[in-house]
Design a protein around this motif. Structure first.
Motif, PDB file in Angstrom:
ATOM      1  N   LEU A   1       0.700  -1.133  -0.048  1.00 44.54           N
ATOM      2  CA  LEU A   1      -0.035   0.082  -0.061  1.00 44.54           C
ATOM      3  C   LEU A   1       0.972   1.343   0.063  1.00 44.54           C
ATOM      4  N   ARG A   2       1.989   1.243   0.698  1.00 45.98           N
ATOM      5  CA  ARG A   2       3.155   2.271   0.654  1.00 45.98           C
ATOM      6  C   ARG A   2       4.458   1.695   0.281  1.00 45.98           C
ATOM      7  N   GLY A   3       4.966   2.467  -0.194  1.00 44.59           N
ATOM      8  CA  GLY A   3       6.214   2.308  -0.711  1.00 44.59           C
ATOM      9  C   GLY A   3       6.551   1.259  -1.702  1.00 44.59           C
ATOM     10  N   THR A   4       7.743   0.768  -2.163  1.00 45.27           N
ATOM     11  CA  THR A   4       7.845   0.006  -2.978  1.00 45.27           C
ATOM     12  C   THR A   4       8.181  -1.369  -2.716  1.00 45.27           C
ATOM     13  N   ALA A   5       8.468  -1.671  -1.339  1.00 44.71           N
ATOM     14  CA  ALA A   5       8.816  -2.949  -0.880  1.00 44.71           C
ATOM     15  C   ALA A   5       7.603  -3.872  -0.759  1.00 44.71           C
ATOM     16  N   SER A   6       7.814  -4.898  -1.237  1.00 43.86           N
ATOM     17  CA  SER A   6       6.689  -6.232  -0.993  1.00 43.86           C
ATOM     18  C   SER A   6       7.394  -7.047  -0.351  1.00 43.86           C
ATOM     19  N   PRO A   7       7.593  -7.165   1.167  1.00 46.59           N
ATOM     20  CA  PRO A   7       8.210  -8.343   1.674  1.00 46.59           C
ATOM     21  C   PRO A   7       7.468  -9.583   1.724  1.00 46.59           C
ATOM     22  N   GLN A   8       8.430 -10.453   1.738  1.00 47.31           N
ATOM     23  CA  GLN A   8       7.597 -11.825   1.635  1.00 47.31           C
ATOM     24  C   GLN A   8       7.519 -12.371   3.103  1.00 47.31           C
ATOM     25  N   ALA A   9       8.054 -11.788   4.059  1.00 42.95           N
ATOM     26  CA  ALA A   9       8.224 -12.065   5.484  1.00 42.95           C
ATOM     27  C   ALA A   9       8.332 -10.797   6.396  1.00 42.95           C
ATOM     28  N   VAL A  10       8.056 -10.944   7.615  1.00 42.83           N
ATOM     29  CA  VAL A  10       8.079  -9.862   8.709  1.00 42.83           C
ATOM     30  C   VAL A  10       8.734 -10.589   9.703  1.00 42.83           C
ATOM     31  N   THR A  11       9.398  -9.958  10.647  1.00 41.69           N
ATOM     32  CA  THR A  11       9.747 -10.617  11.964  1.00 41.69           C
ATOM     33  C   THR A  11       9.155  -9.991  13.071  1.00 41.69           C
ATOM     34  N   THR A  12       8.789 -10.791  14.149  1.00 42.30           N
ATOM     35  CA  THR A  12       8.153 -10.158  15.424  1.00 42.30           C
ATOM     36  C   THR A  12       8.751 -11.007  16.706  1.00 42.30           C
ATOM     37  N   ALA A  13       8.724 -10.282  17.597  1.00 43.40           N
ATOM     38  CA  ALA A  13       9.077 -11.213  18.919  1.00 43.40           C
ATOM     39  C   ALA A  13       8.366 -12.427  18.839  1.00 43.40           C
ATOM     40  N   ALA A  14       8.849 -13.268  19.970  1.00 45.13           N
ATOM     41  CA  ALA A  14       8.164 -14.519  20.393  1.00 45.13           C
ATOM     42  C   ALA A  14       6.768 -14.424  20.788  1.00 45.13           C
ATOM     43  N   ASP A  15       6.239 -13.607  21.518  1.00 47.50           N
ATOM     44  CA  ASP A  15       5.031 -13.452  22.198  1.00 47.50           C
ATOM     45  C   ASP A  15       4.749 -12.104  22.640  1.00 47.50           C
ATOM     46  N   GLY A  16       3.653 -11.782  23.126  1.00 46.35           N
ATOM     47  CA  GLY A  16       3.289 -10.554  23.405  1.00 46.35           C
ATOM     48  C   GLY A  16       3.807  -9.878  24.641  1.00 46.35           C
ATOM     49  N   ALA A  17       4.272 -10.876  25.367  1.00 45.18           N
ATOM     50  CA  ALA A  17       5.210 -10.222  26.576  1.00 45.18           C
ATOM     51  C   ALA A  17       6.407  -9.614  26.242  1.00 45.18           C
ATOM     52  N   MET A  18       6.894  -9.776  25.051  1.00 39.87           N
ATOM     53  CA  MET A  18       8.254  -9.397  24.200  1.00 39.87           C
ATOM     54  C   MET A  18       7.752  -8.254  23.225  1.00 39.87           C
TER      55      MET A  18
ATOM     56  N   VAL B   1       7.650  -6.281  12.877  1.00 43.06           N
ATOM     57  CA  VAL B   1       6.316  -5.914  13.341  1.00 43.06           C
ATOM     58  C   VAL B   1       6.295  -5.891  14.968  1.00 43.06           C
ATOM     59  N   SER B   2       5.480  -5.068  15.645  1.00 41.64           N
ATOM     60  CA  SER B   2       5.467  -5.400  17.087  1.00 41.64           C
ATOM     61  C   SER B   2       3.970  -4.691  17.445  1.00 41.64           C
ATOM     62  N   LEU B   3       3.685  -5.214  18.574  1.00 41.39           N
ATOM     63  CA  LEU B   3       2.606  -4.871  19.185  1.00 41.39           C
ATOM     64  C   LEU B   3       2.210  -3.353  19.122  1.00 41.39           C
ATOM     65  N   CYS B   4       3.211  -2.224  18.952  1.00 37.60           N
ATOM     66  CA  CYS B   4       3.404  -0.873  18.957  1.00 37.60           C
ATOM     67  C   CYS B   4       3.102  -0.392  17.350  1.00 37.60           C
ATOM     68  N   SER B   5       2.997  -1.359  16.707  1.00 39.46           N
ATOM     69  CA  SER B   5       2.778  -1.011  15.123  1.00 39.46           C
ATOM     70  C   SER B   5       1.062  -0.706  15.010  1.00 39.46           C
ATOM     71  N   SER B   6       0.736  -0.290  13.830  1.00 36.14           N
ATOM     72  CA  SER B   6      -0.697  -0.350  13.472  1.00 36.14           C
ATOM     73  C   SER B   6      -1.239  -1.532  12.858  1.00 36.14           C
ATOM     74  N   THR B   7      -0.348  -2.544  13.054  1.00 36.30           N
ATOM     75  CA  THR B   7      -0.853  -3.981  12.344  1.00 36.30           C
ATOM     76  C   THR B   7      -2.250  -4.278  12.980  1.00 36.30           C
ATOM     77  N   THR B   8      -3.233  -4.606  11.945  1.00 42.52           N
ATOM     78  CA  THR B   8      -4.585  -5.030  12.526  1.00 42.52           C
ATOM     79  C   THR B   8      -5.318  -5.904  11.555  1.00 42.52           C
ATOM     80  N   PRO B   9      -6.044  -6.697  12.121  1.00 44.32           N
ATOM     81  CA  PRO B   9      -6.787  -7.708  11.225  1.00 44.32           C
ATOM     82  C   PRO B   9      -7.413  -7.129  10.273  1.00 44.32           C
ATOM     83  N   TRP B  10      -7.558  -7.587   8.991  1.00 41.43           N
ATOM     84  CA  TRP B  10      -8.224  -6.937   8.054  1.00 41.43           C
ATOM     85  C   TRP B  10      -9.594  -6.530   7.979  1.00 41.43           C
ATOM     86  N   PRO B  11     -10.429  -7.457   8.633  1.00 45.37           N
ATOM     87  CA  PRO B  11     -11.977  -7.122   8.752  1.00 45.37           C
ATOM     88  C   PRO B  11     -12.032  -5.640   9.627  1.00 45.37           C
TER      89      PRO B  11
END
Length: 85
Positions: free
Chosen positions: A9-26, A51-61
């Motif tokens: 949606l933004r930028g030119t990058a289309s990553p095929q993977a993202v990293t995130t910490a192992a769980d919500g506590a991290m 990606v982290s809990l502090c990002s604006s990542t959200t389920p599509w619906p």
């Protein structure tokens, strides 16, 4: 987290993977396999996105409001500010 059917949606990058910490506590984001998301990833190092809990990542619906905001904000990128009062 490996991604499928990526549409940038933004930028030119289309990553095929993202990293995130192992769980919500991290501050890891709890992705569910098979579910579609609006992913707000940051490029941590060239070609590697996170990606982290502090990002604006959200389920599509639930992403309608954020998608509307992205359409209204100029394509230059994010909005930053300082608390004035």
């Amino acid at each position: 987290v490996r991604l499928a059917d990526v549409t940038p949606l933004r930028g030119t990058a289309s990553p095929q993977a993202v990293t995130t910490a192992a769980d919500g506590a991290m501050c890891g984001y709890g992705f569910v396999v098979g579910r579609r998301y609006l992913i707000d990833a940051r490029e941590m190092t060239p070609g590697r996105f996170g990606v982290s809990l502090c990002s604006s990542t959200t389920p599509w619906p639930a992403a309608g409001g954020l998608l509307a905001l992205l359409r209204d904000v100029p394509a230059a990128g994010r909005v930053y500010g300082r608390v004035a009062t």
